[in-house]
Motif scaffolding. Sequence first.
Motif, short mmCIF file in Angstrom:
data_model
loop_
_atom_site.label_atom_id
_atom_site.label_comp_id
_atom_site.label_asym_id
_atom_site.label_seq_id
_atom_site.Cartn_x
_atom_site.Cartn_y
_atom_site.Cartn_z
N LEU A 109 -2.98 54.88 46.45
CA LEU A 109 -1.55 55.05 46.69
C LEU A 109 -0.90 53.68 46.59
O LEU A 109 -1.14 52.80 47.41
CB LEU A 109 -1.33 55.66 48.09
CG LEU A 109 0.07 56.09 48.44
CD1 LEU A 109 0.58 57.14 47.46
CD2 LEU A 109 0.11 56.66 49.85
N VAL A 110 -0.11 53.49 45.54
CA VAL A 110 0.50 52.19 45.24
C VAL A 110 2.02 52.33 45.25
O VAL A 110 2.54 53.45 45.09
CB VAL A 110 0.02 51.65 43.87
CG1 VAL A 110 -1.48 51.41 43.89
CG2 VAL A 110 0.38 52.60 42.75
N PRO A 111 2.75 51.22 45.40
CA PRO A 111 4.22 51.31 45.38
C PRO A 111 4.70 51.87 44.04
O PRO A 111 4.14 51.55 42.99
CB PRO A 111 4.68 49.87 45.56
CG PRO A 111 3.51 49.15 46.14
CD PRO A 111 2.29 49.87 45.63
N ALA A 112 5.72 52.71 44.09
CA ALA A 112 6.29 53.29 42.87
C ALA A 112 7.07 52.22 42.10
O ALA A 112 7.72 51.37 42.70
CB ALA A 112 7.20 54.46 43.21
N LEU A 113 6.98 52.27 40.78
CA LEU A 113 7.78 51.36 39.95
C LEU A 113 9.21 51.87 39.92
O LEU A 113 9.45 53.07 39.80
CB LEU A 113 7.21 51.32 38.53
CG LEU A 113 5.79 50.78 38.40
CD1 LEU A 113 5.31 50.88 36.97
CD2 LEU A 113 5.70 49.35 38.89
N ARG A 114 10.14 50.98 40.06
CA ARG A 114 11.55 51.40 40.07
C ARG A 114 12.22 51.02 38.81
O ARG A 114 11.96 50.18 38.11
CB ARG A 114 12.27 50.79 41.26
CG ARG A 114 11.70 51.33 42.53
CD ARG A 114 12.41 50.76 43.70
NE ARG A 114 11.68 51.21 44.89
CZ ARG A 114 12.23 51.38 46.04
NH1 ARG A 114 13.49 51.16 46.20
NH2 ARG A 114 11.53 51.78 47.05
#
Length: 114
Positions: A109-114
């Motif tokens: 679970l990684v930060p979403a790309l914005r």
Amino acid sequence: MSGALEEPSEPRSLSEAESLRLLASAPFGRVVFSRDALPAVGPVDHVVDSGSIVIRARLGWSVIVIGVAKRITEPDESVRLDGVLKPWVRGTMDHLVRIVPEVVTGFDLVPALR
């Protein structure tokens, strides 16, 4: 759980109120979800709030193992594994269970790309 390995045990159904009370008393738990059409379980922080459960997801990895679980009853194997498998919660944990993996998957679970 307590008792010797030879003692039989059976599940006792809990009421909804008792289940929520127990859930509210624990600082973390597990959430069950579906991944690739299979059941999966992940650890979560949670709180019982007005009769519902709120969880906090964390970044990081989770590995899901699906397989056959069998209780370890051979005394020498139990002693050997007891020396390397340390409980992460307080309390007595009397039973060792071996899971022979049939399916092993995971996700990060990684930060979403914005």
